[in-house]
Scaffold this motif. Sequence first.
Motif, PDB file in Angstrom:
ATOM      1  N   GLY A   1      20.652  42.837  43.115  1.00  0.00           N
ATOM      2  CA  GLY A   1      21.975  43.376  43.414  1.00  0.00           C
ATOM      3  C   GLY A   1      22.558  42.790  44.686  1.00  0.00           C
ATOM      4  O   GLY A   1      23.761  42.509  44.762  1.00  0.00           O
ATOM      5  N   ALA A   2      21.694  42.596  45.693  1.00  0.00           N
ATOM      6  CA  ALA A   2      22.160  42.002  46.947  1.00  0.00           C
ATOM      7  C   ALA A   2      22.626  40.568  46.722  1.00  0.00           C
ATOM      8  O   ALA A   2      23.627  40.129  47.314  1.00  0.00           O
ATOM      9  CB  ALA A   2      21.043  42.036  47.986  1.00  0.00           C
TER      10      ALA A   2
ATOM     11  N   GLY B   1      26.869  36.825  46.501  1.00  0.00           N
ATOM     12  CA  GLY B   1      27.510  35.719  45.777  1.00  0.00           C
ATOM     13  C   GLY B   1      29.007  35.897  45.659  1.00  0.00           C
ATOM     14  O   GLY B   1      29.778  34.958  45.891  1.00  0.00           O
ATOM     15  N   ILE B   2      29.463  37.107  45.322  1.00  0.00           N
ATOM     16  CA  ILE B   2      30.901  37.315  45.155  1.00  0.00           C
ATOM     17  C   ILE B   2      31.619  37.282  46.500  1.00  0.00           C
ATOM     18  O   ILE B   2      32.736  36.781  46.610  1.00  0.00           O
ATOM     19  CB  ILE B   2      31.167  38.637  44.399  1.00  0.00           C
ATOM     20  CG1 ILE B   2      32.608  38.670  43.894  1.00  0.00           C
ATOM     21  CG2 ILE B   2      30.874  39.860  45.242  1.00  0.00           C
ATOM     22  CD1 ILE B   2      32.901  39.843  42.962  1.00  0.00           C
ATOM     23  N   LEU B   3      30.963  37.779  47.553  1.00  0.00           N
ATOM     24  CA  LEU B   3      31.583  37.737  48.881  1.00  0.00           C
ATOM     25  C   LEU B   3      31.712  36.295  49.386  1.00  0.00           C
ATOM     26  O   LEU B   3      32.747  35.913  49.935  1.00  0.00           O
ATOM     27  CB  LEU B   3      30.767  38.567  49.868  1.00  0.00           C
ATOM     28  CG  LEU B   3      30.776  40.082  49.662  1.00  0.00           C
ATOM     29  CD1 LEU B   3      29.900  40.775  50.701  1.00  0.00           C
ATOM     30  CD2 LEU B   3      32.192  40.639  49.714  1.00  0.00           C
ATOM     31  N   ILE B   4      30.664  35.514  49.206  1.00  0.00           N
ATOM     32  CA  ILE B   4      30.721  34.111  49.642  1.00  0.00           C
ATOM     33  C   ILE B   4      31.737  33.330  48.817  1.00  0.00           C
ATOM     34  O   ILE B   4      32.444  32.446  49.336  1.00  0.00           O
ATOM     35  CB  ILE B   4      29.329  33.472  49.560  1.00  0.00           C
ATOM     36  CG1 ILE B   4      28.402  34.098  50.612  1.00  0.00           C
ATOM     37  CG2 ILE B   4      29.397  31.962  49.751  1.00  0.00           C
ATOM     38  CD1 ILE B   4      26.982  33.581  50.574  1.00  0.00           C
TER      39      ILE B   4
ATOM     40  N   ASN C   1      35.645  33.161  39.636  1.00  0.00           N
ATOM     41  CA  ASN C   1      35.640  33.873  38.362  1.00  0.00           C
ATOM     42  C   ASN C   1      34.221  34.045  37.828  1.00  0.00           C
ATOM     43  O   ASN C   1      33.884  35.086  37.248  1.00  0.00           O
ATOM     44  CB  ASN C   1      36.496  33.129  37.343  1.00  0.00           C
ATOM     45  CG  ASN C   1      37.975  33.205  37.678  1.00  0.00           C
ATOM     46  OD1 ASN C   1      38.428  34.131  38.334  1.00  0.00           O
ATOM     47  ND2 ASN C   1      38.736  32.211  37.241  1.00  0.00           N
ATOM     48  N   THR C   2      33.390  33.046  38.019  1.00  0.00           N
ATOM     49  CA  THR C   2      32.002  33.126  37.551  1.00  0.00           C
ATOM     50  C   THR C   2      31.246  34.208  38.299  1.00  0.00           C
ATOM     51  O   THR C   2      30.539  35.034  37.690  1.00  0.00           O
ATOM     52  CB  THR C   2      31.305  31.776  37.746  1.00  0.00           C
ATOM     53  OG1 THR C   2      32.016  30.760  37.029  1.00  0.00           O
ATOM     54  CG2 THR C   2      29.866  31.835  37.248  1.00  0.00           C
ATOM     55  N   TRP C   3      31.378  34.257  39.620  1.00  0.00           N
ATOM     56  CA  TRP C   3      30.657  35.249  40.405  1.00  0.00           C
ATOM     57  C   TRP C   3      31.176  36.661  40.146  1.00  0.00           C
ATOM     58  O   TRP C   3      30.401  37.632  40.201  1.00  0.00           O
ATOM     59  CB  TRP C   3      30.733  34.906  41.890  1.00  0.00           C
ATOM     60  CG  TRP C   3      29.667  33.938  42.291  1.00  0.00           C
ATOM     61  CD1 TRP C   3      29.831  32.627  42.601  1.00  0.00           C
ATOM     62  CD2 TRP C   3      28.273  34.220  42.401  1.00  0.00           C
ATOM     63  NE1 TRP C   3      28.611  32.066  42.903  1.00  0.00           N
ATOM     64  CE2 TRP C   3      27.639  33.015  42.792  1.00  0.00           C
ATOM     65  CE3 TRP C   3      27.486  35.351  42.215  1.00  0.00           C
ATOM     66  CZ2 TRP C   3      26.265  32.924  42.993  1.00  0.00           C
ATOM     67  CZ3 TRP C   3      26.118  35.274  42.403  1.00  0.00           C
ATOM     68  CH2 TRP C   3      25.518  34.074  42.792  1.00  0.00           C
ATOM     69  N   THR C   4      32.459  36.783  39.842  1.00  0.00           N
ATOM     70  CA  THR C   4      32.995  38.094  39.474  1.00  0.00           C
ATOM     71  C   THR C   4      32.323  38.598  38.205  1.00  0.00           C
ATOM     72  O   THR C   4      31.938  39.775  38.113  1.00  0.00           O
ATOM     73  CB  THR C   4      34.516  38.015  39.270  1.00  0.00           C
ATOM     74  OG1 THR C   4      35.138  37.580  40.488  1.00  0.00           O
ATOM     75  CG2 THR C   4      35.087  39.361  38.872  1.00  0.00           C
ATOM     76  N   ALA C   5      32.162  37.721  37.226  1.00  0.00           N
ATOM     77  CA  ALA C   5      31.498  38.106  35.976  1.00  0.00           C
ATOM     78  C   ALA C   5      30.022  38.423  36.211  1.00  0.00           C
ATOM     79  O   ALA C   5      29.487  39.399  35.664  1.00  0.00           O
ATOM     80  CB  ALA C   5      31.640  36.987  34.944  1.00  0.00           C
ATOM     81  N   VAL C   6      29.351  37.616  37.030  1.00  0.00           N
ATOM     82  CA  VAL C   6      27.930  37.861  37.330  1.00  0.00           C
ATOM     83  C   VAL C   6      27.755  39.228  37.989  1.00  0.00           C
ATOM     84  O   VAL C   6      26.869  40.014  37.623  1.00  0.00           O
ATOM     85  CB  VAL C   6      27.364  36.741  38.230  1.00  0.00           C
ATOM     86  CG1 VAL C   6      25.988  37.126  38.781  1.00  0.00           C
ATOM     87  CG2 VAL C   6      27.272  35.430  37.460  1.00  0.00           C
TER      88      VAL C   6
END
Length: 452
Positions: free
Chosen positions: A371-372, A377-380, A110-115
């Motif tokens: 951006g990368a 981050g979200i993929l990992i 959830n955190t990485w989705t927001a980031v």
Amino acid sequence: MRGAHPDAGGSRFPLAAKALRGAMPSATRTRLPVVPGSADTAQASARATTRAPRNWPLFAFLILLPLQNITAGYLPNIGGGFNFLNVMFLISLFTAMAQGGKLAPNEPMNTWTAVYAIYMTLSLLIGFHFVDDPTNHFNQLKDHMVGLFVIYVVQMSVRDWNGVRLVVLATLLPLPYIAKVVWNQHRSVASTHYTDDLRISGTFALLGANEFAAFCVTVAVVLFALLLACRLSRKWKIVLMGGIGCMIVGVLYAYSRTAYISLIMGMVVVIMVWRGRLKLILPLCLAVVVLPAVLPASVVERFDSTTVEEGKRDESTELRIEYWKIAWANFLRNPVVGTGYHTFHHREINPYGRDTHNLYIRTLSEGGVLGAIALLGILIAVLRTAMREVREARTGTWRYALALGMMGAWVSMVIANLFGDRFTYYPVIAYFWAYMGLVVKARHLPPEDSAR
């Protein structure tokens, strides 16, 4: 009285009984029966009869998501960049909030989705300084976020395992209709040998064959994991097999070479990670031998038409390599934040006026290193969450099978994005995030019951 149970008379002296239970060790308390007629009996009965609220707008939204031919062709266009599905998403979100839905706590996903969402918004603003006409960029980002935020709405809407099954069922319901549309389109252009005219996009009226095939791959891999690794009733197994068959038809007749590879790799990952994989060694070997002989000749020709050897590459492969070179040069000129969200196809940056056909290189070009990092981050986070659930969940449960399916779907999605954008179009990726929302929420649900 000797031999009397500590709860005896609890219905007559409830406060005393409650105090006595509170003074006892927890291990002992959990073994005490509830006396009929007591206050505890009433509370337990109330909990048993209380049903978790259902977010019915979410189920309707999920059913309509892949049916672009209906939503774009027959439902009213609201204007201003908003469409019927955008409204359905907002209704689903507000319904979840009104029902008191909560996100799963302490989840890195959830955190990485927001980031990621925050950085994409900042990248949108950066793009205004690099291109002359960014008028549709906001709508592009809005639609991207609709697909991404399905992970939040699903978490907020699911309270129990019946809710999990209803979400999966909602993603199954449109599949027979999708297969029918695919078959009708294929019959209208069918040919023994492959030509580009054979490529069809199914119900994805506003997108292409590659995007449609990527959607089919995600659903097929997750349903395959459920069929393989979850203890299910015969009815569920029949439904899942039907859904997998519908999606394989979509993949075959979209003639997407990337989809062929990603489907095979996703299913191989599911089999290899599954704790009962030894049972499938012989069937897998037989499939490798038999499959090329039973596939349509046009499908085999499409698969064999790809080569990366210089001088022998087809035009599509040649152009993609050229776009990648331009994107890489643009990244080197703007390495930190790139040129902004949805800017690469502008002729100020790419003289061909086309997309990169590679999500990762485009992210470097448009989003820079930051951006990368957000994308990585979200993929990992997806992979780590799925691996954690596979490791901790009991074999045969929905929790285990969904996580297993997401590991396979993750591999398929990562491969697919090497040769196109299968990440930002919400009809393509929303089911991926819906299944991921179930995986994230699974560990916070009550233990699974025996009903499947």
